[in-house]
Scaffold this motif. Sequence first.
Motif, PDB file in Angstrom:
ATOM      1  N   UNK A 138       0.863  -1.090  -0.248  1.00 44.55           N
ATOM      2  CA  UNK A 138       0.226  -0.337   0.021  1.00 44.55           C
ATOM      3  C   UNK A 138       0.851   1.209   0.006  1.00 44.55           C
ATOM      4  N   UNK A 139       0.767   1.918  -1.206  1.00 45.27           N
ATOM      5  CA  UNK A 139       1.638   3.049  -1.059  1.00 45.27           C
ATOM      6  C   UNK A 139       0.561   4.926  -1.669  1.00 45.27           C
ATOM      7  N   UNK A 140       1.107   5.556  -0.910  1.00 49.17           N
ATOM      8  CA  UNK A 140       0.618   7.080  -1.413  1.00 49.17           C
ATOM      9  C   UNK A 140      -0.962   6.489  -0.817  1.00 49.17           C
ATOM     10  N   UNK A 141      -1.095   6.184   0.186  1.00 47.77           N
ATOM     11  CA  UNK A 141      -2.587   6.464   0.545  1.00 47.77           C
ATOM     12  C   UNK A 141      -2.688   7.633   1.381  1.00 47.77           C
ATOM     13  N   UNK A 142      -3.543   8.996   0.181  1.00 42.69           N
ATOM     14  CA  UNK A 142      -3.580   9.942   0.712  1.00 42.69           C
ATOM     15  C   UNK A 142      -4.294   9.940   2.111  1.00 42.69           C
ATOM     16  N   UNK A 143      -5.358   9.299   2.158  1.00 41.69           N
ATOM     17  CA  UNK A 143      -6.169   9.951   3.722  1.00 41.69           C
ATOM     18  C   UNK A 143      -5.417   9.512   4.881  1.00 41.69           C
ATOM     19  N   UNK A 144      -4.712   7.948   4.812  1.00 36.74           N
ATOM     20  CA  UNK A 144      -3.665   7.303   6.153  1.00 36.74           C
ATOM     21  C   UNK A 144      -2.606   8.436   6.254  1.00 36.74           C
ATOM     22  N   UNK A 145      -2.046   9.163   5.404  1.00 40.06           N
ATOM     23  CA  UNK A 145      -0.948  10.091   5.485  1.00 40.06           C
ATOM     24  C   UNK A 145      -1.213  11.170   6.288  1.00 40.06           C
ATOM     25  N   UNK A 146      -2.305  11.933   5.808  1.00 35.40           N
ATOM     26  CA  UNK A 146      -3.280  12.849   6.213  1.00 35.40           C
ATOM     27  C   UNK A 146      -2.981  13.037   8.088  1.00 35.40           C
ATOM     28  N   UNK A 147      -3.405  11.982   8.079  1.00 32.18           N
ATOM     29  CA  UNK A 147      -4.273  11.447   9.736  1.00 32.18           C
ATOM     30  C   UNK A 147      -3.182  11.242  10.295  1.00 32.18           C
ATOM     31  N   UNK A 148      -1.996  10.876   9.749  1.00 30.71           N
ATOM     32  CA  UNK A 148      -0.055  10.378  10.493  1.00 30.71           C
ATOM     33  C   UNK A 148       0.387  11.876  10.612  1.00 30.71           C
ATOM     34  N   UNK A 149      -0.070  12.507  10.259  1.00 32.21           N
ATOM     35  CA  UNK A 149       0.684  14.272  10.001  1.00 32.21           C
ATOM     36  C   UNK A 149       0.065  14.466  10.847  1.00 32.21           C
ATOM     37  N   UNK A 150      -1.553  14.969  10.985  1.00 28.57           N
ATOM     38  CA  UNK A 150      -2.690  15.419  11.380  1.00 28.57           C
ATOM     39  C   UNK A 150      -2.390  15.811  12.896  1.00 28.57           C
ATOM     40  N   UNK A 151      -2.771  13.882  12.866  1.00 31.46           N
ATOM     41  CA  UNK A 151      -2.817  14.171  14.601  1.00 31.46           C
ATOM     42  C   UNK A 151      -1.639  14.467  15.804  1.00 31.46           C
ATOM     43  N   UNK A 152      -0.295  14.220  15.339  1.00 35.26           N
ATOM     44  CA  UNK A 152       0.505  14.429  15.803  1.00 35.26           C
ATOM     45  C   UNK A 152       0.771  15.614  15.857  1.00 35.26           C
ATOM     46  N   UNK A 153       0.420  16.838  14.946  1.00 38.18           N
ATOM     47  CA  UNK A 153       0.577  17.944  14.571  1.00 38.18           C
ATOM     48  C   UNK A 153       0.175  18.682  15.896  1.00 38.18           C
ATOM     49  N   UNK A 154      -1.545  17.911  15.767  1.00 37.77           N
ATOM     50  CA  UNK A 154      -2.144  18.441  17.010  1.00 37.77           C
ATOM     51  C   UNK A 154      -1.812  18.217  18.135  1.00 37.77           C
ATOM     52  N   UNK A 155      -1.568  16.981  18.574  1.00 40.02           N
ATOM     53  CA  UNK A 155      -1.076  16.579  20.032  1.00 40.02           C
ATOM     54  C   UNK A 155      -0.254  18.127  19.884  1.00 40.02           C
ATOM     55  N   UNK A 156       1.209  18.287  19.413  1.00 40.77           N
ATOM     56  CA  UNK A 156       2.947  18.997  19.633  1.00 40.77           C
ATOM     57  C   UNK A 156       1.586  20.355  20.063  1.00 40.77           C
ATOM     58  N   UNK A 157       0.659  20.988  19.414  1.00 46.11           N
ATOM     59  CA  UNK A 157       0.334  21.787  19.081  1.00 46.11           C
ATOM     60  C   UNK A 157      -0.008  21.918  20.610  1.00 46.11           C
ATOM     61  N   UNK A 158      -1.268  21.050  21.396  1.00 42.43           N
ATOM     62  CA  UNK A 158      -2.189  20.867  22.212  1.00 42.43           C
ATOM     63  C   UNK A 158      -1.056  20.963  23.345  1.00 42.43           C
TER      64      UNK A 158
END
Length: 295
Positions: free
Chosen positions: A93-113
Motif C-alpha cells: 500500500x503506497x501513497x494512501x492520502x487519507x492515511x498520510x494526512x491522518x498520521x501527519x495531522x494527529x501528531x501535529x494537533x498533539x504537539x500544538x496542544x
Amino acid sequence: MPSKRRLRWAALPVGIATAAVLAGCSPTQLHGYLPGFQEDGVPTTNRVDMVAGLWVNSWIVLLVVGLVTWGLMLWAAVAYRRRKGQTGLPVQLRYNMPIEIFYTVVPLILVVGFFAFTARDQDILETQYEDPEVSITAYGKQWAWDFQYNGEDEDFSDAVWSMGVQAEPEGDGYVDQDALPTLYLPVDKTVRIELQSRDVAHSFWVIDFLYKKDMYLGRDNFWSFTPTREGTYAGKCAELCGEYHSAMLFNVKVVSEAEYEDYLDTLRDAGQTGDIDEAYDRLQGNTGFGRAEEG
C-alpha cells in the motif's frame, strides 16, 4: 449510523464507571503519585495543583495514544498475517492520502496542544507578585545556601539573614537535617523569592513544590507562590555545580505567621541584620569562599 441518543446511552455506563473509579482514588493517586500532596488533599502551594494537572493529563493523553497505536499494530499483525499456503510479499500500500494526512495531522494537533497548555501554565507560574507579603533573597553558593528576609527599606537595613554550610554526612551516612540551611515561610502568605548565585550555576529546587528555578551569576531569577500547608520540605540544588553538589541541601519550613515572626526575631537577637552581602564579604575572608559559618 447510530443515533445520538444511542451514543449517549452507550457513553453513560462508561462515564459512571470512570466516576466510580476516580471516586475511589486518594488525592495522591489522582495527582499521579507526585510529591506535594497528602491524603487530606491540601497541596503544598497554590501552584502544585496546576503542575500536577498538566503532568497527569499529559500522561492520560499519551496512554490513550499508546493504546490506539498498540491496538492498530496488533490488529495489523493479526489481520495481515501470512496464511497457510501463501507465498511472496503481500500487496503493498503506497501513497494512501487519507492515511498520510491522518498520521501527519494527529501528531501535529498533539504537539500544538501540549505546547499550548504548557505555555499557558508556564505563563501563570512565571508571573511574579508585584507587592508580595514576604520578600526573600536566596543565594546559592558552593555548596550551601544563604537566605535574606528582606524588610521594607531599599538598603536592607531592616533585613535579617541566615548563612548555611554544606551538608556533612554522619557516621552512618545520613545527614543531620537540623544542621541544614533552612528557609522559613509563613503559611497562606504571598511569597516572592529572588534567586541569586554567588559563583557558578545552581538550581533552587523544593521537591514538594513541584518547581525549580535556575540561578546564574550576574542574572537574578524570581519565583512567586503562596505556601498553603505547614510542614518541613526537602530542597536541593538541581544543577551539577561542582565536587560537593550532592551536599548542597536545604530545608523549607512552612509555619504559622507567629512562628515565622518568632524566627525572624531570633535572627535579630543573634545580630544577623542588615545586608547579607556585606556580612558575607566579611566572613568570606575568614572561612573560605562559600563556607561562611552560621551567625
